[in-house]
Design a protein around this motif. Sequence first.
Motif, mmCIF file in Angstrom:
data_model
loop_
_atom_site.group_PDB
_atom_site.id
_atom_site.type_symbol
_atom_site.label_atom_id
_atom_site.label_comp_id
_atom_site.label_asym_id
_atom_site.label_seq_id
_atom_site.Cartn_x
_atom_site.Cartn_y
_atom_site.Cartn_z
ATOM 1 N N THR A 14 0.833 -1.206 0.000
ATOM 2 C CA THR A 14 0.000 0.000 0.000
ATOM 3 C C THR A 14 0.863 1.251 0.000
ATOM 4 N N PHE A 15 1.904 1.252 0.826
ATOM 5 C CA PHE A 15 2.834 2.384 0.861
ATOM 6 C C PHE A 15 3.452 2.608 -0.519
ATOM 7 N N ALA A 16 3.838 1.515 -1.180
ATOM 8 C CA ALA A 16 4.428 1.635 -2.515
ATOM 9 C C ALA A 16 3.449 2.277 -3.487
ATOM 10 N N SER A 17 2.196 1.858 -3.454
ATOM 11 C CA SER A 17 1.209 2.410 -4.381
ATOM 12 C C SER A 17 0.954 3.890 -4.117
ATOM 13 N N LEU A 18 1.103 4.318 -2.856
ATOM 14 C CA LEU A 18 0.863 5.718 -2.500
ATOM 15 C C LEU A 18 2.053 6.626 -2.828
ATOM 16 N N THR A 19 3.233 6.063 -2.940
ATOM 17 C CA THR A 19 4.436 6.895 -3.074
ATOM 18 C C THR A 19 5.235 6.657 -4.346
ATOM 19 N N LEU A 20 4.884 5.646 -5.141
ATOM 20 C CA LEU A 20 5.764 5.283 -6.258
ATOM 21 C C LEU A 20 5.900 6.408 -7.286
ATOM 22 N N GLU A 21 4.859 7.228 -7.485
ATOM 23 C CA GLU A 21 4.994 8.339 -8.437
ATOM 24 C C GLU A 21 5.946 9.391 -7.909
ATOM 25 N N GLN A 22 5.985 9.591 -6.600
ATOM 26 C CA GLN A 22 6.960 10.516 -6.017
ATOM 27 C C GLN A 22 8.377 10.018 -6.271
ATOM 28 N N ILE A 23 8.582 8.720 -6.069
ATOM 29 C CA ILE A 23 9.926 8.154 -6.259
ATOM 30 C C ILE A 23 10.295 8.160 -7.745
ATOM 31 N N GLY A 24 9.317 7.831 -8.613
ATOM 32 C CA GLY A 24 9.575 7.873 -10.051
ATOM 33 C C GLY A 24 9.957 9.266 -10.506
ATOM 34 N N LEU A 25 9.288 10.293 -9.954
ATOM 35 C CA LEU A 25 9.650 11.681 -10.286
ATOM 36 C C LEU A 25 11.040 12.017 -9.761
ATOM 37 N N PHE A 26 11.372 11.514 -8.570
ATOM 38 C CA PHE A 26 12.714 11.758 -8.030
ATOM 39 C C PHE A 26 13.781 11.258 -8.997
ATOM 40 N N TYR A 27 13.622 10.024 -9.491
ATOM 41 C CA TYR A 27 14.623 9.490 -10.407
ATOM 42 C C TYR A 27 14.647 10.256 -11.727
ATOM 43 N N ARG A 28 13.494 10.744 -12.169
ATOM 44 C CA ARG A 28 13.484 11.574 -13.378
ATOM 45 C C ARG A 28 14.240 12.883 -13.144
ATOM 46 N N LEU A 29 14.049 13.489 -11.957
ATOM 47 C CA LEU A 29 14.761 14.731 -11.641
ATOM 48 C C LEU A 29 16.262 14.492 -11.524
ATOM 49 N N VAL A 30 16.642 13.352 -10.968
ATOM 50 C CA VAL A 30 18.072 13.006 -10.896
ATOM 51 C C VAL A 30 18.660 12.918 -12.299
ATOM 52 N N ALA A 31 17.916 12.289 -13.222
ATOM 53 C CA ALA A 31 18.388 12.154 -14.599
ATOM 54 C C ALA A 31 18.511 13.522 -15.265
ATOM 55 N N GLN A 32 17.503 14.366 -15.085
ATOM 56 C CA GLN A 32 17.557 15.706 -15.661
ATOM 57 C C GLN A 32 18.703 16.505 -15.057
ATOM 58 N N GLY A 33 18.904 16.363 -13.739
ATOM 59 C CA GLY A 33 20.013 17.058 -13.097
ATOM 60 C C GLY A 33 21.360 16.602 -13.627
ATOM 61 N N GLY A 34 21.484 15.306 -13.898
ATOM 62 C CA GLY A 34 22.726 14.798 -14.482
ATOM 63 C C GLY A 34 22.979 15.366 -15.862
ATOM 64 N N ARG A 35 21.917 15.475 -16.659
ATOM 65 C CA ARG A 35 22.079 16.052 -17.999
ATOM 66 C C ARG A 35 22.470 17.530 -17.908
ATOM 67 N N ARG A 36 21.823 18.269 -16.996
ATOM 68 C CA ARG A 36 22.170 19.691 -16.838
ATOM 69 C C ARG A 36 23.612 19.850 -16.375
ATOM 70 N N ALA A 37 24.045 18.978 -15.473
ATOM 71 C CA ALA A 37 25.440 19.046 -15.007
ATOM 72 C C ALA A 37 26.403 18.810 -16.164
ATOM 73 N N ASP A 38 26.089 17.853 -17.046
ATOM 74 C CA ASP A 38 26.940 17.589 -18.212
ATOM 75 C C ASP A 38 26.981 18.801 -19.141
ATOM 76 N N GLN A 39 25.825 19.431 -19.359
ATOM 77 C CA GLN A 39 25.789 20.593 -20.249
ATOM 78 C C GLN A 39 26.556 21.764 -19.643
ATOM 79 N N ALA A 40 26.417 21.976 -18.324
ATOM 80 C CA ALA A 40 27.174 23.048 -17.672
ATOM 81 C C ALA A 40 28.673 22.759 -17.740
#
Length: 370
Positions: free
Chosen positions: A216-242
Amino acid sequence: MQGLAVGIGSFHFELHSAEAPPIVQVWPERVRRALEAIPSVRDVEIEVPRTYDPASPKDVPGIRYSPHPTSGQIRFRLNIPSRIQKEVFRHWRGTQWENYTVLMFYTPGDPVAFVFVDDAGAETSAAFAVALVRNFIEREMKRLGEASEGVHFVCRGPSPFHVDLSFQPEHGTWDGDKAFERVGMVVEKRQSPGYPEMTVRFDATRFGGANKAAVTFASLTLEQIGLFYRLVAQGGRRADQAREVRQQVDRLISVHQRAGVKAWFLRVFRSGAWARELGLQVLILTYTFSEERRGAKEAVARLCDDADLPAFRSWLEEELAVDHNDDLENCREIAEMLEPRRLRETNAVLVISVAIVSAVLGALLKGLAG
């Protein structure tokens, strides 16, 4: 009633195949066959829709997802004996915990995986389990070779997620906590010398056991965690571009520091164009980064403001706080500081050129007049 330790990561299965059958016809069964070909895996369950995202970069150059389900989950159990654990992690003594349940979810963000340590209590740190399961599956998938039928195991960091997550049964009521009243659980966080600790205290009467509470906890929070990993990926790309922009600035500085005819030629005839390209790139990246952060803030607010259990909001906000605009602004200022020197040298070249042309013309006119 026993508690439960759970680890979090981001990994899933992809199908890399150029064969003709549509992926919706082959993806579930090929992933199932690949998993069931691993001797220690059992009880494989795959529930995915018949809609798939097309292959896309997912905001990270070099990491390309093949077509994959838009939602759904994969669930399986596996046994990793202590002797195998020592093979997966060299120079590691292994653990007494050998049985694990893995739940992989596809989300609007990135895939999310939960690893349950089935034969351990809540006092165990499950972060090790994510690393163990990740490395074990990677090894076994490579051993399958052609028998994997094009199925690949893909992982994104940080896996494990930097938190020690556990579930503890709570008997009775949790007065005054609205989340406990609505969803039957409350989240407690505590800093520790290792990873931060997150304890989920759940209503033992409502859930009956830690596994059901964890799902139940997973179903309530998995989109938050999925967004976290997406933000990490975007942050990595921005760091490479900088980083690429800083490398261009280093090239400009090097040209202005070097002596010699070649360096002088580059300063006068090339560095101006480099500086203009750099300035334009900085403007574009500054705008792009700002728009991405604005969109990310809206996504975090949409997921967390009215959520029953905004357990991962602090991690999302930490990712939002990562900002490369100061780096870009410093690069722009350095390029502007170097420009006056280039202009002085260019003007000197023009003055000398005009003088030479005037002398030549003067000599020609004098010769014609004579």
